[in-house]
Enzyme design. Structure first.
Site, PDB file in Angstrom:
ATOM      1  N   CYS A   1       0.743  -1.148  -0.092  1.00 50.32           N
ATOM      2  CA  CYS A   1      -0.123   0.147  -0.003  1.00 50.32           C
ATOM      3  C   CYS A   1       0.676   1.290  -0.006  1.00 50.32           C
ATOM      4  O   CYS A   1       1.608   1.585  -0.859  1.00 50.32           O
ATOM      5  CB  CYS A   1      -0.870   0.012   1.421  1.00 50.32           C
ATOM      6  SG  CYS A   1      -2.289   0.876   0.947  1.00 50.32           S
TER       7      CYS A   1
ATOM      8  N   HIS B   1      -3.391  -5.756   1.222  1.00 44.14           N
ATOM      9  CA  HIS B   1      -2.642  -6.190   2.512  1.00 44.14           C
ATOM     10  C   HIS B   1      -2.491  -7.357   2.770  1.00 44.14           C
ATOM     11  O   HIS B   1      -3.277  -7.924   3.712  1.00 44.14           O
ATOM     12  CB  HIS B   1      -3.288  -5.203   3.357  1.00 44.14           C
ATOM     13  CG  HIS B   1      -3.256  -3.902   3.549  1.00 44.14           C
ATOM     14  ND1 HIS B   1      -2.158  -3.213   4.154  1.00 44.14           N
ATOM     15  CD2 HIS B   1      -4.016  -2.870   2.891  1.00 44.14           C
ATOM     16  CE1 HIS B   1      -2.368  -1.637   3.801  1.00 44.14           C
ATOM     17  NE2 HIS B   1      -3.358  -1.623   3.010  1.00 44.14           N
TER      18      HIS B   1
ATOM     19  N   GLU C   1      -0.596  -8.647   5.171  1.00 39.30           N
ATOM     20  CA  GLU C   1      -0.366  -8.677   6.590  1.00 39.30           C
ATOM     21  C   GLU C   1      -1.696  -8.734   7.109  1.00 39.30           C
ATOM     22  O   GLU C   1      -1.958  -9.158   8.307  1.00 39.30           O
ATOM     23  CB  GLU C   1       0.495  -7.640   7.203  1.00 39.30           C
ATOM     24  CG  GLU C   1      -0.192  -6.335   7.115  1.00 39.30           C
ATOM     25  CD  GLU C   1      -0.278  -5.484   5.728  1.00 39.30           C
ATOM     26  OE1 GLU C   1      -0.027  -6.277   4.665  1.00 39.30           O
ATOM     27  OE2 GLU C   1      -0.705  -4.381   6.216  1.00 39.30           O
TER      28      GLU C   1
END
Lengths: 84, 228
Positions: free
Chosen positions: B86, B195, B197
């Site tokens: 991002c 994302h 994560e």
């Protein structure tokens, strides 16, 4: 001392989503004469007198930081500021 | 394997990234402040999402001149895995470690939801754990993820299989050719808008992102076998 006015817009070849939205909005306000809108940035720099070449300096600043030349183009005007 | 999570003023996905590495992946990880001038002790570099320097001027434009970025360039040149997610992707673009630039999303809205991603290349150090053309679910959260590059760059990205992820089906942000993630020429720097994560545990709705981190570790272990 100089005042430098930098204008940054998306390059002609790059679609400007903000400009397109603003144009649509202007059309809905019946300003159908508007055939293109480009939204950009305006940056004012006040530059103290220097031995360095002003044009060179401004170009460097634009290409290093102020504009991303992958998608943006820039132009600038220089005004001399008279101080007493 | 020891990871660095680079923290800029305004990063806000650093904690998620740390959690993903420490708890989901089970590897060593440390936060590294943007003023750090040495990354030699780390094997992998992670640039998290957020709004570094308030996204002033352009996303990533100011962060890319942080002290630590010279070290990130050095790590990239040394072949270490570098992952920018991002805002991290935007910083890598501004730094010139990856080609192209981001524009405002086509719909001008900040989008925050799960998207389907297609794995376009599973022969990379980041995607070897996936099946080719597999569709995975990973969330996006961005206002400027509308990827752009010129025709010549696009041809290079395609020719060298550097597009690792594309948006599957509907294009959420107007990205050129549905591009969601690309690598550098050497293949050790990945930038992606989604994302991973945030997708490391079923409890979070998806654990499809974990394989990226597992792939990095697997590749690293294979290339760092101790030959005594």
């Amino acid at each position: 001392m100089h005042k430098v006015k930098v204008y940054i817009t998306l390059r002609e070849s790059v679609l400007d989503p903000q400009g397109a939205a603003v144009q649509q909005s202007l059309h809905s306000l019946t300003y159908n004469e508007v055939s293109d809108v480009r939204v950009g940035k305006y940056i004012e720099l006040t530059i103290e007198d220097t031995d360095r070449d002003l044009d060179q300096l401004v170009k460097e600043m634009c290409e290093k930081l102020l504009a991303n030349t992958v998608i943006e183009s820039y132009r600038y005007d220089v005004e001399e500021v008279i101080t007493r | 394997m020891k990871f660095a999570v680079i923290v800029f003023p305004g990063s806000n996905c650093d904690v998620d990234m740390y959690h993903a590495i420490k708890d989901a992946l089970g590897e060593e990880v440390e936060y590294v402040w943007h003023s750090t001038e040495n990354l030699d002790q780390y094997d992998g570099i992670l640039l998290p999402g957020g709004f570094s320097y308030g996204d002033y001027l352009r996303s990533g434009a100011i962060a890319r001149f942080s002290n630590v970025m010279a070290e990130v360039v050095k790590a990239a040149q040394a072949g270490k895995p570098v992952l920018g997610v991002c805002n991290g992707f935007q910083i890598l673009l501004e730094a010139g470690l990856l080609p192209g630039a981001m524009r405002r999303n086509e719909g001008l809205k900040f989008i925050c939801r799960n998207v389907g991603l297609k794995v376009e290349n599973n022969q990379s150090m980041f995607t070897s754990g996936y099946e080719l053309h597999e569709t995975v679910t990973i969330p996006v959260a961005h206002g400027e993820g509308n990827y752009y590059c010129d025709a010549e760059t696009l041809a290079e990205l395609k020719r060298d299989n550097r597009i690792l992820f594309t948006y599957d089906g509907e294009n959420p942000n107007g990205s050129l050719e549905q591009i969601a993630g690309i690598t550098n020429e050497q293949g050790n720097v990945l930038g992606m808008m989604p994302h991973p994560e945030r997708a490391v545990d079923s409890l979070l709705g998806s654990k499809d992102g974990l394989k990226i981190f597992q792939s990095i570790v697997k590749n690293w272990r294979e290339s760092h076998v101790i030959t005594a």
